[in-house]
Design a protein around this motif. Sequence first.
Motif, PDB file in Angstrom:
ATOM      1  N   GLU A  41       0.796  -1.222   0.000  1.00 58.56           N
ATOM      2  CA  GLU A  41       0.000   0.000   0.000  1.00 58.56           C
ATOM      3  C   GLU A  41       0.829   1.273   0.000  1.00 58.56           C
ATOM      4  O   GLU A  41       0.266   2.385  -0.025  1.00 58.56           O
ATOM      5  CB  GLU A  41      -0.950   0.014   1.199  1.00 58.56           C
ATOM      6  CG  GLU A  41      -0.270  -0.001   2.552  1.00 58.56           C
ATOM      7  CD  GLU A  41      -0.009  -1.390   3.061  1.00 58.56           C
ATOM      8  OE1 GLU A  41       0.415  -1.512   4.223  1.00 58.56           O
ATOM      9  OE2 GLU A  41      -0.218  -2.361   2.306  1.00 58.56           O
ATOM     10  N   SER A  44       0.180   3.697  -3.075  1.00 57.04           N
ATOM     11  CA  SER A  44      -1.115   4.385  -3.059  1.00 57.04           C
ATOM     12  C   SER A  44      -1.188   5.419  -1.943  1.00 57.04           C
ATOM     13  O   SER A  44      -1.803   6.483  -2.107  1.00 57.04           O
ATOM     14  CB  SER A  44      -2.250   3.367  -2.915  1.00 57.04           C
ATOM     15  OG  SER A  44      -2.113   2.626  -1.717  1.00 57.04           O
ATOM     16  N   THR A  48      -1.822   9.265  -2.649  1.00 54.20           N
ATOM     17  CA  THR A  48      -2.906  10.011  -2.026  1.00 54.20           C
ATOM     18  C   THR A  48      -2.408  11.319  -1.427  1.00 54.20           C
ATOM     19  O   THR A  48      -3.022  12.384  -1.601  1.00 54.20           O
ATOM     20  CB  THR A  48      -3.581   9.167  -0.932  1.00 54.20           C
ATOM     21  OG1 THR A  48      -4.070   7.954  -1.511  1.00 54.20           O
ATOM     22  CG2 THR A  48      -4.736   9.922  -0.300  1.00 54.20           C
ATOM     23  N   ILE A 318      -3.343   0.371  -8.333  1.00 52.62           N
ATOM     24  CA  ILE A 318      -2.719   1.521  -7.676  1.00 52.62           C
ATOM     25  C   ILE A 318      -2.441   1.194  -6.218  1.00 52.62           C
ATOM     26  O   ILE A 318      -1.432   1.621  -5.645  1.00 52.62           O
ATOM     27  CB  ILE A 318      -3.615   2.766  -7.807  1.00 52.62           C
ATOM     28  CG1 ILE A 318      -3.671   3.231  -9.267  1.00 52.62           C
ATOM     29  CG2 ILE A 318      -3.120   3.904  -6.920  1.00 52.62           C
ATOM     30  CD1 ILE A 318      -4.628   4.376  -9.512  1.00 52.62           C
ATOM     31  N   GLY A 319      -3.311   0.394  -5.620  1.00 53.32           N
ATOM     32  CA  GLY A 319      -3.148   0.006  -4.223  1.00 53.32           C
ATOM     33  C   GLY A 319      -2.106  -1.068  -3.985  1.00 53.32           C
ATOM     34  O   GLY A 319      -1.890  -1.459  -2.841  1.00 53.32           O
ATOM     35  N   GLY A 336      -6.353   3.624  -3.264  1.00 55.93           N
ATOM     36  CA  GLY A 336      -6.522   3.792  -4.699  1.00 55.93           C
ATOM     37  C   GLY A 336      -7.887   4.364  -5.048  1.00 55.93           C
ATOM     38  O   GLY A 336      -8.001   5.242  -5.918  1.00 55.93           O
ATOM     39  N   ALA A 368       1.707   3.048 -11.380  1.00 57.38           N
ATOM     40  CA  ALA A 368       1.516   2.038 -10.329  1.00 57.38           C
ATOM     41  C   ALA A 368       2.040   0.681 -10.777  1.00 57.38           C
ATOM     42  O   ALA A 368       2.667  -0.043  -9.999  1.00 57.38           O
ATOM     43  CB  ALA A 368       0.035   1.944  -9.959  1.00 57.38           C
TER      44      ALA A 368
END
Length: 383
Positions: A41, A44, A48, A318-319, A336, A368
């Motif tokens: 993670e 992501s 963020t 993306i995560g 994500g 990603a």
Amino acid sequence: MSAINPVDSVLEKPVPAPPSPKTDERLRKVPFWQMLLGRPEFGSMAGTVLVLILFGVFAGNSGMFNLDGVMNWAQVAAYLGIIAVGACLLMIAGEFDLSMGSMIGFSGMMLAVPSMFLGWAMWESLLFAFGASMILGWINGYLVYRTKLPSFIVTLAFMFILRGLTLVLSTHYSNSTIVSGVGDRIAADPVTHALFQGSCLQGLFAWAAGHGLIARLPSGDPVVSGVPKVMVWWLVVACVAGFVLAKTRFGNWIYAVGGDATAAKNVGVPVRRVKISLFVLTAFCACLFGVLQVADVGSAAADRGLQKEFEAIIAAVIGGSLLTGGYGSVLGACFGALIFGVVQIGISYTNIDSDWYRVFMGAMLLFAVLFNHYIRSRATTGR
């Protein structure tokens, strides 16, 4: 000349130091930054933060980060986050479900048609929608496992089948692609209304507005009436899925199946049960999305959920989820989805043309994938 004492001669020789014990690689301390990079993670979460900083600079004075603005993009993220969690678990197991978007529209129509045209109670329509969706998810999983066909092909076929059935249902019963009035029927049913419609913590928000803690409308009502129930459902689904993945044997099975299904089967992992269960989960998440959307908008439409399956997969990638399976994180998929919500709504608060939204998301997907490939290479080769 004095004689040399042999004992003194021995004592005068330097004694070699004992060999140092070899350090176990498993006990070697890993630098914090390297441990952080190894988390699925991380990308992501960093993305963020970067996206929030960018919109804070370019749209900070436009109201995007006021309470009502935050609720707007958080609600968009919550809808996507629900199906992104299901897509994430399925991708970790090495499979895809391209029928999720069509399932959103189909489940909404399965909720609307029986209650509006067949005289069913709303709770009966609700159970029918969830039951039928999960049965279709089971069929998807069974076909993928039994035929050994790529899940991409099987679910692509169901994507067209469900979209076509949604159009058939809506035009046959309402002579239109939209079935209206469902929101009023949901509001009249206490159970369905309590679970899926409106918002929570309304009293708390009213109290906060009365004490000047949040903004109020000219009528005196708070600018935000409460926390939308889709956000509560997102939290529940994400917490349950995250716990199962990280703390249970079934979660270990998911990673094992995605890493090498044949090896997992040889050591006793029930590969068939794991894969079919995850297809049922993605169908459940899609149906939950559809029901919440119908309750919020008040109608069912045949074009609902269009391309949402790709957005869910992008959010999962993306995560930190790998397209090859065996690696991923529920928390990463949620971040994500949050990036999606911030970008999709945030663009409207800036002077940037909204057509750039998909360009940005495509670039995020490419970045990603490259980042995840780099991290995976470092984890497997140590370089």
